[in-house]
Design a protein around this motif. Structure first.
Motif, PDB file in Angstrom:
ATOM      1  N   SER A  54       0.818  -1.208   0.000  1.00  0.00           N
ATOM      2  CA  SER A  54       0.000   0.000   0.000  1.00  0.00           C
ATOM      3  C   SER A  54       0.858   1.268   0.000  1.00  0.00           C
ATOM      4  N   LEU A  55       2.165   1.116   0.292  1.00  0.00           N
ATOM      5  CA  LEU A  55       3.119   2.222   0.228  1.00  0.00           C
ATOM      6  C   LEU A  55       4.093   1.972  -0.908  1.00  0.00           C
ATOM      7  N   PRO A  56       4.674   3.032  -1.496  1.00  0.00           N
ATOM      8  CA  PRO A  56       5.738   2.820  -2.484  1.00  0.00           C
ATOM      9  C   PRO A  56       6.917   2.087  -1.839  1.00  0.00           C
ATOM     10  N   VAL A  57       7.563   1.217  -2.606  1.00  0.00           N
ATOM     11  CA  VAL A  57       8.683   0.424  -2.110  1.00  0.00           C
ATOM     12  C   VAL A  57       9.944   0.767  -2.882  1.00  0.00           C
ATOM     13  N   ILE A  58      10.967   1.213  -2.151  1.00  0.00           N
ATOM     14  CA  ILE A  58      12.303   1.439  -2.718  1.00  0.00           C
ATOM     15  C   ILE A  58      13.177   0.283  -2.279  1.00  0.00           C
ATOM     16  N   ALA A 141       4.616  -2.352   7.957  1.00  0.00           N
ATOM     17  CA  ALA A 141       5.237  -1.037   7.747  1.00  0.00           C
ATOM     18  C   ALA A 141       4.187   0.026   7.453  1.00  0.00           C
ATOM     19  N   ALA A 142       3.124  -0.373   6.753  1.00  0.00           N
ATOM     20  CA  ALA A 142       2.083   0.585   6.397  1.00  0.00           C
ATOM     21  C   ALA A 142       1.344   1.110   7.618  1.00  0.00           C
ATOM     22  N   GLN A 147       5.356   7.040   4.837  1.00  0.00           N
ATOM     23  CA  GLN A 147       4.840   7.277   3.489  1.00  0.00           C
ATOM     24  C   GLN A 147       5.536   6.427   2.428  1.00  0.00           C
ATOM     25  N   VAL A 148       6.663   5.838   2.776  1.00  0.00           N
ATOM     26  CA  VAL A 148       7.415   5.047   1.803  1.00  0.00           C
ATOM     27  C   VAL A 148       8.243   4.004   2.534  1.00  0.00           C
ATOM     28  N   LEU A 322      13.734   9.902  -5.484  1.00  0.00           N
ATOM     29  CA  LEU A 322      13.129   9.183  -4.367  1.00  0.00           C
ATOM     30  C   LEU A 322      11.807   9.828  -3.961  1.00  0.00           C
ATOM     31  N   ALA A 323      11.833  11.139  -3.773  1.00  0.00           N
ATOM     32  CA  ALA A 323      10.626  11.845  -3.336  1.00  0.00           C
ATOM     33  C   ALA A 323       9.552  11.834  -4.406  1.00  0.00           C
ATOM     34  N   GLY A 324       9.945  11.673  -5.668  1.00  0.00           N
ATOM     35  CA  GLY A 324       8.984  11.638  -6.769  1.00  0.00           C
ATOM     36  C   GLY A 324       8.040  10.459  -6.727  1.00  0.00           C
ATOM     37  N   LEU A 325       8.346   9.470  -5.904  1.00  0.00           N
ATOM     38  CA  LEU A 325       7.454   8.320  -5.760  1.00  0.00           C
ATOM     39  C   LEU A 325       6.189   8.677  -5.000  1.00  0.00           C
ATOM     40  N   ILE A 326       6.236   9.770  -4.232  1.00  0.00           N
ATOM     41  CA  ILE A 326       5.099  10.176  -3.419  1.00  0.00           C
ATOM     42  C   ILE A 326       4.259  11.167  -4.198  1.00  0.00           C
TER      43      ILE A 326
END
Length: 336
Positions: A54-58, A141-142, A147-148, A322-326
Motif C-alpha cells: 500500500s506504500l511505495p517500495v524502494i 510497515a504501512a 509514506q514510503v 526518491l521523493a517523486g514516488l510520493i
C-alpha cells in the motif's frame, strides 16, 4: 553476506577472486551447481506474483554476495526523503537474527542476535520492520504512519513489488571471476540485474564522478570519527578491506588488520585475546558500527567504532527521484 537470500555467515571462497589454474578448475567444477541455482532462481521469479504494498517500495540491492554498502545507502535514502518532507520506514529481513517477524525493532529490547546487526543500525535512523516474509513486513510497515518503504536488500526476492529498484555495483565486483554462485559471487548475472534496476550506482573507493554504465557514483566517508590513533582494526563484514582503507584515509595507524567472516558473532574469548593483543601493541581496538552492535555489552565501551556515511555524486537528483514516488493528494488516482 549482507541480508541475502543465499548462504549463511561464511568467508568468501578464495577462488572467487583469484585467476590461477586451480581457481579456474574449482569454479568450473561448481558451474553445474551454478546452473541449477540460477534455474531455481528464474523459476521462482516466473512462478511468483509479486504482492503490491500500500506504500511505495524502494529496494536497495546488489548482484553479488557480500557487502556493497546497501545499509549505508538505505540510510542515505531515508535522510534524503526526510529532507524532502517524506517519512520513510525501513524493511529488512533481519539477517543473522533469530526472529523472523514481522516485528517493529526496539533497540532497547532487541539485540543483533534477535533482529540482526543491520536492523539495529537502521533503527538509529528511523522505524524498522524485520520480516522474512516481505509482503507481511510491508503490511506492518504501512501501519507505522510512514509514506514510503525502504527495503534493505531483497533485490533478488520477487515476493514484493518494487516501485524503485536501486542496484549498487562495487569496484570489487570487477575483480572477481564473474561467475554465478557457487562458482563465483554473483547472485544473478550483472546484465539481468541491470535490466531490472531503475538506478545503477557505482560504489567507488572515494569521491568520484558518474562512471560510464552507471547513473551516479557513491562512496563511504568517515563521519564523526574518533581522533586518529594507533589501532588494531577488526571487522566481520563483507568487504573488510574497505573498512581498513577508510581508517587509513581518516589518519589512523593500523598496527594490525583482522578480518572475520561476515556477520561474525564475536565471543568474549575472542575479544579478550584482541584486548591483550592491543595492550601488547600499545594500540586501541576499533571496528565498524555494524560489528560494534554485535559486541557483548561488557566490551563496547573499550572498543572504538568508526561511523561512516554514504555520499553520492548527485545528491539532489537522487532526492528528487526518491521523493517523486510520493504523489500529492491532488494527483490523479493517488499512490497505490
Amino acid at each position: 553476506m549482507s541480508g541475502g537470500e543465499t548462504g549463511r555467515m561464511m568467508r568468501e571462497p578464495w577462488f572467487w577472486r583469484t585467476d590461477t589454474p586451480t581457481a579456474r578448475a574449482l569454479a568450473a567444477l561448481l558451474t553445474p551447481a551454478a546452473w541449477i541455482y540460477q534455474a531455481g532462481h528464474r523459476l521462482r521469479w516466473a512462478m511468483t506474483k509479486p504482492a503490491k504494498a500500500s506504500l511505495p517500495v524502494i529496494c536497495v540491492g546488489n548482484a553479488t554476495l557480500g557487502g556493497a554498502g546497501k545499509t549505508p545507502f538505505a540510510i542515505l535514502a531515508a535522510a534524503l526523503l526526510r529532507e524532502a518532507g517524506v517519512a520513510p520506514v525501513f524493511l529488512t529481513r533481519g539477517y543473522g537474527g533469530a526472529l523472523g517477524g514481522p516485528l517493529t525493532v526496539d533497540p532497547a529490547k532487541h539485540t543483533a542476535y534477535s533482529v540482526g546487526d543491520e536492523a539495529l543500525l537502521l533503527a538509529r535512523h528511523g522505524p524498522v520492520i524485520v520480516s522474512r516474509d516481505r509482503p507481511a513486513g510491508a503490511r506492518r510497515a504501512a501501519k507505522t504512519g510512514a509514506q514510503v518503504i525502504i527495503m534493505d536488500d531483497g533485490f533478488q526476492n520477487p515476493s514484493l513489488a518494487k516501485d524503485l529498484s536501486i542496484l549498487l555495483i562495487g569496484e570489487e565486483d570487477a575483480q572477481t571471476n564473474g561467475a554465478l554462485f557457487p562458482a563465483g559471487p554473483y547472485r544473478e548475472s550483472p546484465s539481468r540485474a541491470k535490466a531490472r534496476a531503475d538506478i545503477v550506482v557505482a560504489v567507488k573507493a572515494g569521491p568520484s564522478e558518474k562512471p560510464d554504465g552507471a547513473d551516479m557514483a557513491a562512496w563511504l566517508e568517515a563521519e564523526g570519527a574518533p581522533a586518529p590513533e594507533r589501532v588494531i582494526a577488526f571487522a566481520g563484514i563483507g568487504r573488510p578491506e574497505k573498512f581498513f582503507r577508510t581508517l587509513e584515509e581518516a589518519g589512523f595507524t593500523l598496527a594490525r588488520r583482522i578480518a572475520f567472516p561476515d556477520h561474525h558473532p564475536f565471543t568474549e574469548i575472542e575479544l579478550e585475546h584482541l584486548m591483550k593483543d592491543a595492550a601488547r601493541q600499545k594500540a586501541r581496538l576499533i571496528c565498524t558500527e555494524k560489528d560494534h552492535v554485535r559486541l557483548p555489552p561488557a566490551f563496547r565501551e573499550d572498543i572504538l567504532a568508526l561511523p561512516v556515511a554514504m555520499q553520492v555524486s548527485d545528491r539532489e537528483a537522487l532526492k528528487q527521484r526518491l521523493a517523486g514516488l510520493i504523489k500529492s493528494p491532488g494527483e490523479e488516482g493517488g499512490q497505490s
